[in-house]
Design an enzyme around this catalytic site. Structure first.
Site, PDB file in Angstrom:
ATOM      1  CB  SER A  80     -29.464   2.332  17.981  1.00  0.00           C
ATOM      2  OG  SER A  80     -30.102   1.235  18.574  1.00  0.00           O
ATOM      3  CB  THR A 209     -25.475  -2.056  17.568  1.00  0.00           C
ATOM      4  OG1 THR A 209     -24.839  -1.073  16.786  1.00  0.00           O
ATOM      5  CG2 THR A 209     -25.387  -3.395  16.883  1.00  0.00           C
ATOM      6  CB  THR A 227     -26.260  -1.578  13.824  1.00  0.00           C
ATOM      7  OG1 THR A 227     -26.092  -0.263  14.353  1.00  0.00           O
ATOM      8  CG2 THR A 227     -25.357  -1.707  12.619  1.00  0.00           C
ATOM      9  NE  ARG A 237     -19.207   3.450  10.177  1.00  0.00           N
ATOM     10  CZ  ARG A 237     -19.739   2.822  11.219  1.00  0.00           C
ATOM     11  NH1 ARG A 237     -20.952   2.330  11.145  1.00  0.00           N
ATOM     12  NH2 ARG A 237     -19.064   2.678  12.329  1.00  0.00           N
ATOM     13  N   GLY A 239     -19.909  -0.539   9.136  1.00  0.00           N
ATOM     14  CA  GLY A 239     -19.334  -0.680  10.479  1.00  0.00           C
ATOM     15  C   GLY A 239     -18.908  -2.102  10.768  1.00  0.00           C
ATOM     16  CG  ASP A 240     -18.823  -3.125  14.899  1.00  0.00           C
ATOM     17  OD1 ASP A 240     -19.591  -2.201  14.538  1.00  0.00           O
ATOM     18  OD2 ASP A 240     -18.855  -3.626  16.038  1.00  0.00           O
ATOM     19  CB  THR A 260     -23.065  -2.329  20.782  1.00  0.00           C
ATOM     20  OG1 THR A 260     -22.772  -2.215  22.171  1.00  0.00           O
ATOM     21  CG2 THR A 260     -24.017  -3.477  20.559  1.00  0.00           C
ATOM     22  N   GLY A 261     -21.126  -0.191  19.776  1.00  0.00           N
ATOM     23  CA  GLY A 261     -20.261   0.966  19.997  1.00  0.00           C
ATOM     24  C   GLY A 261     -19.488   1.268  18.733  1.00  0.00           C
ATOM     25  N   GLY A 263     -17.758   1.148  15.727  1.00  0.00           N
ATOM     26  CA  GLY A 263     -17.386  -0.004  14.911  1.00  0.00           C
ATOM     27  C   GLY A 263     -15.971   0.027  14.389  1.00  0.00           C
TER      28      GLY A 263
HETATM   29  N1  ASP Z   1     -21.185  -0.731  16.078  1.00  0.00           N
HETATM   30  C1  ASP Z   1     -22.084   0.075  15.290  1.00  0.00           C
HETATM   31  C2  ASP Z   1     -21.332   0.597  14.101  1.00  0.00           C
HETATM   32  O1  ASP Z   1     -20.230   1.061  14.269  1.00  0.00           O
HETATM   33  C3  ASP Z   1     -22.677   1.219  15.971  1.00  0.00           C
HETATM   34  C4  ASP Z   1     -23.063   1.043  17.390  1.00  0.00           C
HETATM   35  O2  ASP Z   1     -23.055  -0.030  17.926  1.00  0.00           O
HETATM   36  O3  ASP Z   1     -23.391   2.026  18.026  1.00  0.00           O
HETATM   37  O4  ASP Z   1     -21.906   0.633  13.045  1.00  0.00           O
END
Ligand code: ASP
Length: 366
Positions: A80, A209, A227, A237, A239-240, A260-261, A263
């Site tokens: 990840s 992440t 990440t 792309r 992310g957050d 995390t998760g 974004g």
């Molecule tokens: N937050 C990360 C993103 O969206 C991905 C992740 O944390 O799984 O890029």
């Protein structure tokens, strides 16, 4: 003797005196040294340990968390982050990272950075060596190369195989996968196995992440988030994680938060900033994280069928050394794994259960 003089302070003072960085000597006479704390996502137990060890030796909070997450960035088995991260839809690993340094109120970030293993270090350099905050793509790569980073292939064989499998199961109407001469008649359609794999990937899109936040005994706070982003994303792309206020936010007067998760959901609610603002108004770290998760759920009017397509997690640490985390779902994945986070509280380094809004996502068939 100064009333703030404790055995712990003495030990830290001695260790850091060797490096010329006596932390206790810099404390105002009336300030009580705080218990240092490091918080991270569940994949960060080695990061929290490393960061705590470095802070004990007098390292700055940002240097400590970056060194901590570098362990995970360098690990080919963590798919990840950094080396071994799952690639975008073209099979290219694109990395995002951010850092925030509480005491000097500075930040740096990189996005869609290719071929550089430690994007958190590059983000820190953007903060330290430029008057910008966020560099992306080709410009970020050139900046890293100018500072001596080595270009590397970040795609491990294991990540390449996962990507190829994903590509081959996407559709029966393209030329990826075994050709006509090999396929049996009944394989011309999507096999149930292929369909299942695809459903699983779509329902549980591999994400991951590492976020790491640290507070030292002077009350200084820093954080980083790094990440490879959402697996198989469209190239470019972002992310957050590299967006200040979304995947990371630090206010040295209040605390820090990270995410995390998925974004896109975090960006829509400015997640980490929201958590820190909640703490500023008196919410505990856990309550603040839960409020952020609730805002994500509200964006779907609590529609569990839609929310079950992803998970999101917030982590927080306040100025007093209190910490907490909350996830959208408490138990995730086929084995219903508990959503957790890592904490080193100065005495022990362990995983703790995160608070959550919903117990578990709906099963894909329901
Ligand atoms: N937050 C990360 C993103 O969206 C991905 C992740 O944390 O799984 O890029």
């Amino acid at each position: 003797m100064d009333s703030t003089f404790t055995r712990r302070g003495f030990l830290h003072g001695t260790a850091s005196a060797a490096t010329g960085l006596s932390l206790t000597a810099q404390l105002p006479a009336t300030a009580q040294p705080l218990q240092p704390v490091v918080v991270s996502s569940a994949n960060g137990l080695r990061a929290t340990q490393k960061a705590m060890d470095l802070m004990h030796k007098g390292a700055d909070t940002l240097a400590a968390v970056v060194a901590g997450v570098n362990i995970v960035e360098d690990d080919p088995n963590d798919n990840s982050v950094g080396y071994g991260g799952l690639p975008n839809e073209d099979g290219e690993v694109e990395l995002d990272a951010s850092v925030m340094h509480g005491p000097t109120k500075r930040a740096g970030a990189v996005a869609a950075l290719r071929n550089i293993k430690n994007p958190s270090q590059v983000a820190k350099l953007v903060m330290e060596r430029t008057d910008h905050l966020l560099l992306s793509g080709e410009g970020a790569l050139r900046f890293a190369l100018a500072h001596g980073f080595k270009k590397e292939n970040l795609l491990t064989d294991a990540s390449r195989m996962v990507w190829l499998r994903w590509k081959e199961t996407l559709s029966t109407r393209d030329d990826w996968g075994p050709g006509l001469s090999i396929l049996e008649d009944d394989e011309l359609a999507q096999t149930p196995e292929q369909q299942q794999l695809l459903d699983r990937i779509i329902a549980n899109r591999p994400t991951g992440t590492i976020n790491c936040l640290a507070l030292n005994e002077r009350g200084d706070i820093s954080g980083t988030t790094t990440t490879s982003g959402l697996a198989f994303k469209i190239p470019g792309r972002i992310g957050d994680s590299p967006l200040i206020g979304c995947g990371l936010f630090v206010d040295n007067a209040v605390g820090a938060a990270g995410s995390t998760g998925r974004g896109e959901e975090c960006i829509k609610i400015n997640g980490a900033h929201t958590v820190v603002e909640m703490m500023r108004r008196g919410a505990s770290p856990t309550a603040a994280c839960l409020e952020a998760v609730k805002r994500v759920a509200d964006n779907y009017n609590g529609n569990l069928k839609k929310l079950s397509q992803f998970n999101i997690h917030f982590y927080a640490l306040n100025k007093k050394g209190e910490y907490g985390a909350a996830a959208l779902f408490g138990y995730v994945g086929p084995n219903r794994k508990r959503s957790q986070y890592a904490v080193h509280n100065g005495r022990e380094n362990k995983l703790l259960d995160s608070a959550y809004l919903y117990e578990a996502p709906l099963k894909p068939t329901s």
